[in-house]
Design a protein around this motif. Structure first.
Motif, PDB file in Angstrom:
ATOM      1  N   UNK A  47    -108.112 -16.211 -47.337  1.00 22.36           N
ATOM      2  CA  UNK A  47    -109.244 -15.588 -47.920  1.00 22.36           C
ATOM      3  C   UNK A  47    -110.363 -16.053 -47.003  1.00 22.36           C
ATOM      4  N   UNK A  48    -111.494 -15.075 -46.663  1.00 24.73           N
ATOM      5  CA  UNK A  48    -112.801 -15.532 -46.352  1.00 24.73           C
ATOM      6  C   UNK A  48    -113.890 -14.982 -47.320  1.00 24.73           C
ATOM      7  N   UNK A  49    -114.785 -15.556 -47.302  1.00 25.25           N
ATOM      8  CA  UNK A  49    -116.052 -15.128 -48.024  1.00 25.25           C
ATOM      9  C   UNK A  49    -117.202 -14.633 -47.119  1.00 25.25           C
ATOM     10  N   UNK A  50    -117.635 -13.460 -47.647  1.00 22.77           N
ATOM     11  CA  UNK A  50    -118.748 -12.753 -47.077  1.00 22.77           C
ATOM     12  C   UNK A  50    -119.913 -13.076 -47.924  1.00 22.77           C
ATOM     13  N   UNK A  51    -120.859 -13.637 -46.974  1.00 19.56           N
ATOM     14  CA  UNK A  51    -122.285 -13.898 -47.356  1.00 19.56           C
ATOM     15  C   UNK A  51    -123.075 -13.125 -46.947  1.00 19.56           C
TER      16      UNK A  51
END
Length: 53
Positions: A35-39
Motif C-alpha cells: 500500500x501507499x498513501x496519497x496526501x
C-alpha cells in the motif's frame, strides 16, 4: 537516485490510474500488493509508503 531521475512524466489512464515508475518503486522498495498513501496538499499530491500490519 540522482537529481535528474527524481521527476518523471506519467500519463493518467482512462480509469484514472497511474503507474509508479520502476526506479521509484525500487528506491522505495515497493512491491506488488503493498500500500501507499496519497496526501493532497494545496495543488500537490504526495505518495508515501505505508506498512499495514
Amino acid at each position: 537516485m540522482s537529481v535528474n531521475e527524481n521527476e518523471v512524466l506519467v500519463k493518467i489512464s482512462t480509469t484514472g490510474t497511474i503507474s509508479i515508475p520502476k526506479q521509484f518503486r525500487k528506491y522505495l522498495d515497493l512491491q506488488k500488493g503493498e500500500y501507499v498513501k496519497l496526501v493532497l496538499e494545496k495543488d500537490q499530491i504526495f505518495i508515501r509508503k505505508v506498512v499495514i500490519t
